[in-house]
Design a protein around this motif. Structure first.
Motif, PDB file in Angstrom:
ATOM      1  N   GLU A  70      40.882  -3.853 120.313  1.00 19.52           N
ATOM      2  CA  GLU A  70      40.825  -5.285 120.094  1.00 19.52           C
ATOM      3  C   GLU A  70      39.368  -5.751 120.054  1.00 19.52           C
ATOM      4  O   GLU A  70      38.502  -5.165 120.717  1.00 19.52           O
ATOM      5  CB  GLU A  70      41.537  -6.065 121.202  1.00 19.52           C
TER       6      GLU A  70
ATOM      7  N   CYS B 130      42.769  -6.283 115.774  1.00 15.72           N
ATOM      8  CA  CYS B 130      43.340  -5.108 116.425  1.00 15.72           C
ATOM      9  C   CYS B 130      43.271  -3.960 115.423  1.00 15.72           C
ATOM     10  O   CYS B 130      44.096  -3.881 114.502  1.00 15.72           O
ATOM     11  CB  CYS B 130      44.780  -5.397 116.812  1.00 15.72           C
TER      12      CYS B 130
ATOM     13  N   TRP C 253      51.174  -8.955 120.258  1.00 13.35           N
ATOM     14  CA  TRP C 253      50.050  -9.475 121.045  1.00 13.35           C
ATOM     15  C   TRP C 253      50.609  -9.988 122.365  1.00 13.35           C
ATOM     16  O   TRP C 253      51.571 -10.761 122.391  1.00 13.35           O
ATOM     17  CB  TRP C 253      49.316 -10.592 120.324  1.00 13.35           C
TER      18      TRP C 253
ATOM     19  N   CYS D   6      46.600  -6.042 122.209  1.00 14.97           N
ATOM     20  CA  CYS D   6      47.471  -5.758 121.077  1.00 14.97           C
ATOM     21  C   CYS D   6      48.197  -4.446 121.340  1.00 14.97           C
ATOM     22  O   CYS D   6      47.744  -3.605 122.131  1.00 14.97           O
ATOM     23  CB  CYS D   6      46.714  -5.704 119.760  1.00 14.97           C
TER      24      CYS D   6
END
Length: 128
Positions: A6, A22, A36, A96
């Motif tokens: 991320e 991500c 997320w 993520c």
């Protein structure tokens, strides 16, 4: 090596915007749904959004609906979370994750068990 990384977090004022990225490596992200999550101090990790791998169906938590937008660029092997109108209560570490079998729709909040690959997280702080 399978990895999600991320980026894009930071410190911003209330009302500002951030876009989290991500980036996946070691596997094809287009075979996976992208989720997320965020975790604030002293709280459990919560799902805030996810996007399916095939038709782009998505889920948003009520707390972010209308302010956050999830997207993906399969050619870049990357997912995104556009965050607008940020509030102090959005302060958290944002993660993520990728899940091969997960289908995202408006009625189902994914659990952490639905996603097998996770990034290390990026800090988002909203303060004046």
């Amino acid at each position: 090596q399978v990895q999600l990384v991320e980026s894009g977090g930071g410190l911003v004022q209330p009302g500002a915007s951030l876009r989290l990225s991500c980036a996946a490596s070691g596997f094809r992200l287009d075979y996976y749904a992208i989720g997320w999550f965020r975790q604030a101090p002293g709280k459990e990790r919560e799902a805030i959004s996810c996007i399916s791998r095939v038709d782009g169906a998505s889920y948003y938590a009520d707390s972010v609906k209308g302010r956050f937008t999830i997207s993906r660029d399969n050619a870049k092997n990357t997912g995104y979370l556009q965050m607008n109108s940020l509030k102090p209560e959005d302060t958290a570490v944002y993660y993520c994750a990728a899940g091969e079998a997960l289908y995202c729709d408006g009625d189902y909040a994914p659990s952490t068990a639905d996603l097998g690959h996770w990034g290390q997280g990026t800090q988002v702080t909203i303060a004046s």
